[in-house]
Design an enzyme around this catalytic site. Sequence first.
Site, PDB file in Angstrom:
ATOM      1  N   CYS B  98       0.881  -1.155   0.000  1.00 15.27           N
ATOM      2  CA  CYS B  98       0.000   0.000   0.000  1.00 15.27           C
ATOM      3  C   CYS B  98       0.926   1.214   0.000  1.00 15.27           C
ATOM      4  O   CYS B  98       1.470   1.581   1.042  1.00 15.27           O
ATOM      5  CB  CYS B  98      -0.913   0.037   1.225  1.00 15.27           C
ATOM      6  SG  CYS B  98      -1.937   1.534   1.267  1.00 15.27           S
ATOM      7  N   CYS B 101      -0.354   4.286   2.259  1.00 13.60           N
ATOM      8  CA  CYS B 101      -0.467   4.227   3.716  1.00 13.60           C
ATOM      9  C   CYS B 101      -0.280   2.796   4.206  1.00 13.60           C
ATOM     10  O   CYS B 101       0.834   2.304   4.317  1.00 13.60           O
ATOM     11  CB  CYS B 101      -1.811   4.804   4.177  1.00 13.60           C
ATOM     12  SG  CYS B 101      -1.953   4.931   5.969  1.00 13.60           S
ATOM     13  N   SER B 102      -1.383   2.103   4.472  1.00 10.35           N
ATOM     14  CA  SER B 102      -1.260   0.821   5.169  1.00 10.35           C
ATOM     15  C   SER B 102      -2.423  -0.112   4.880  1.00 10.35           C
ATOM     16  O   SER B 102      -2.698  -1.005   5.670  1.00 10.35           O
ATOM     17  CB  SER B 102      -1.200   1.085   6.676  1.00 10.35           C
ATOM     18  OG  SER B 102      -2.354   1.819   7.066  1.00 10.35           O
ATOM     19  N   CYS B 103      -3.150   0.107   3.767  1.00 13.85           N
ATOM     20  CA  CYS B 103      -4.300  -0.761   3.477  1.00 13.85           C
ATOM     21  C   CYS B 103      -3.846  -2.211   3.426  1.00 13.85           C
ATOM     22  O   CYS B 103      -2.822  -2.533   2.828  1.00 13.85           O
ATOM     23  CB  CYS B 103      -4.954  -0.360   2.159  1.00 13.85           C
ATOM     24  SG  CYS B 103      -5.804   1.229   2.291  1.00 13.85           S
TER      25      CYS B 103
END
Lengths: 106, 193
Positions: B98, B101-103
Site C-alpha cells: 500500500c 499508507c497501510s491498506c
Amino acid sequence: MNGIHDMGGVHGYGPIDREEDEPVFHHAWEGKALALARVGLAGGHFNLDEFRHAMERIAPVQYLSISYYERWLEGTLMMLDAKGVVSAEEFQTRLDELSKSSGGGA
Amino acid sequence: MTSDNNVELRVRALESLLLEKGLVEAPAIDEIIDLFENRLGPQNGGKVVVRAWTDPAFKARLLANATEAIVEMGYDAVQGEDMVVVENTPEIHNVVVCTLCSCFPWATLGLPPVWYKSAPYRARAASDPRGVLVEFGTEISDEAQVRVWDSNAELRYMVLPERPAGTGAMNEDELLALVTRDSMIGVTRAQNP
C-alpha cells in the site's frame, strides 16, 4: 493529490527494517489509538476517506518523524476538531490537566 | 509530540473526553482492542489458503469472488472493503503493497506489520519489487513475471501462495503451519515441509 504519504517509487529510504515475531501492538496506547479512531468512524463523526485525508495533511516533517499510530491519533484529533466533537482547545485543556496530575511529564 | 510518554498522555486525554461525552463506553474500547489483538490475524488467512489448496471448487470461488468466498469461511470485511485474491504460480509472482499508507486485508491477515507500513517498503515495493523480494530471501527466476498490487481503502489484496511440493500427504493442520503471513503478502513463499 501528491504529498509525503505518496511514497511509491521514492528513493533514499534505505533497507526494510523487519522484526521477528512482532506483536500486534508495541505499546498499550497503540491499541487505544486505533480503537478511538474506530469509535469516531463507527459513531459516524467522520468517514474513512476523511480520516485518511486528515493523516495525509499532517505536515511532512511531522509525518515522517512520528510513528504509525501517532498518525492515527493526530488524524482522529484533526477530524474530531473539524466536526466539532472535541475541539482542539478542549483537548489541550484536558492534556494540560492530565500532564499536571501526572507530574508534568509532558 | 514524539516521546512515548507524551503520546500515551495524548491518547489518555482523548479517551477521557470521549468517555465523558458518552460517545463510547470503556468495554467497547476493550472489545475493539481484543478484536484486533486476538481475533483478527494471519491464522484466518492461513485457513483460507489451506482450503484453497485442498478444495478446488472453493479455490475457483476464491479467485472469482474473494469477498464472498472469505465471508463464506466466516471472516467478514472489517471496513466494508472488497477483497481480491491473486494466485502465485511458477510463472507469476504477486506482491501486495500500500504505497499511500497501510491498506491491508484485515479480515484475513489482521493488522499489517510495521515494515509493511514503513517508508522503505512502500517506496521500493513499487519501483524495485525484485530487489525487495531478494531482501526477504525470495529468489524469483528471470522468466517469471512479478506483479505488484497497490492496495487502497476499497480494495484489499491477498496472495494465494503456491502449495509447496511434497505436501500431498499432509493434513490441514500440517499445511496450515506452512502458510506464513509474509507468504500471503507475497514477499516470501509458503514454507517447505
